[in-house]
Design an enzyme around this catalytic site. Structure first.
Site: not given
Ligand code: ING
Length: 326
Positions: A170, A48, A125
């Site tokens: 993540c 990431e 995200k």
């Protein structure tokens, strides 16, 4: 009997210091790509926010003053060498970066690129951890809610060279819903990158079992959804802040198939059997045969924790609700 195989590498990237240029970083990523290709890898997972230091640890009063951490286009001249070399090698890859759109929106973004160098899918995200304002007196912050908007592309599944890829980033890996939504779309492999600092403000209890919680999240996601998971850490110490390693490939059985040993730049390679999931999908996790969505409504109707639902014919909260048990 060996099924459809994919030679897969996870490229763990050690700390990227604030002073490192994107060009310096791309040189490191190219070295990891060459190493992975030399081991026969056909796809490489990078972390990431791989092109810069994990800047959400910093508070920048004027948001736009942090825009130098963002990419305005992808690919761009700085990362083009990675795209070019990957295409020459016939290797696809996943890459995480900070995206600044032409109309001024900021996202924590990842892409999957196929072996011909084409961007096949993009993800922004959705689960942004941490805070939107600094936590008082904390040496290091976690300000993803300040720098990024919640992703607006959903959880997509993409065909990359004949394999159905799901993507996330993540903190997403800690939420069961992510893997389920991807698995319901037929994802065979979920790829993700992460930056997991230790000892964040408010997360102190997490620090001592951060590695076990990280692996648990990957293994549960893989096992409960009969799919492979490959996760690449940005690890090591960045600007004095330690981050966990633990880059890994996890099988549909939930077993860790391969795992990084250190916290620096490191290639983790394994050949995965995509058909290993079949036994699980046909029986124990045969979604069509066993799932009962009519009982799952709270998952999409409620955001936070609330009161128990009434159970037909039962007074299950009698005492606490001031009632009397029947
Ligand atoms: N990082 C962390 C992660 O979910 C975090 C945030 C750190 C959560 C420590 C819990 C404990 O791995 C990102 N970037 O989401």
């Amino acid at each position: 009997m060996v099924g459809r195989q994919l030679s897969l590498a996870v490229a763990q990237v050690g700390g990227i210091q604030p002073g490192e240029s994107r060009e310096d970083v791309v040189v490191r990523l190219l070295a990891l790509l060459e190493d992975a290709a030399a081991r026969s890898a056909r796809f490489v997972v990078f972390p990431e926010l791989t092109l810069t230091t994990f800047f959400p640890r910093y508070w920048i009063e004027e948001l736009a003053e942090g825009d130098h951490y963002f990419e305005r286009e992808m690919p761009n001249p700085t990362v083009q060498p990675l795209f070019d070399r990957a295409r020459e090698l016939g290797v696809g890859f996943y890459l995480g970066y900070a995206e600044l759109t032409a109309d001024g929106h900021r996202f924590n973004t990842s892409i999957v690129v196929d072996s011909a160098g084409l961007i096949v899918g993009k993800y922004r995200k959705i689960h942004l951890p941490g805070h939107s304002r600094p936590v008082d007196h904390a040496a290091s912050q976690h300000l993803e809610k300040y720098y990024f908007e919640v992703g607006d592309l959903g959880f997509g599944v993409f065909d990359v060279d004949g394999v159905r890829f799901g993507m996330c980033l993540c903190n997403d890996r800690r939420w069961a819903e992510v893997y389920r939504v991807l698995a319901l779309q037929g994802a065979e492999l979920v790829v993700l990158g992460y930056n997991t600092p230790l000892g964040l403000p408010g997360w102190e209890p997490e620090a001592h079992h951060s590695m076990s919680a990280h692996l648990l999240s990957l293994q549960a996601g893989a096992y409960q959804n009969s799919l492979w998971v490959a996760a690449a850490a940005k690890s090591g110490t960045e600007d004095g802040v330690p981050m966990i390693g633990g880059s890994a490939v996890v099988a549909p059985s939930g077993d860790v198939s391969a795992r990084a040993l250190g916290t620096g730049d490191e290639v983790v390679h394994t050949v995965i059997d995509l058909d290993a999931a079949k036994a699980y999908r046909d029986e124990i996790f045969n979604f069509a045969a066993h799932r009962r969505p009519e009982h799952y409504s709270l998952i999409v109707e409620r955001t936070g924790r609330g009161e128990p639902l009434p159970v037909p014919g039962q007074d299950q909260m009698g005492a606490t609700a001031g009632g009397t048990r029947s």
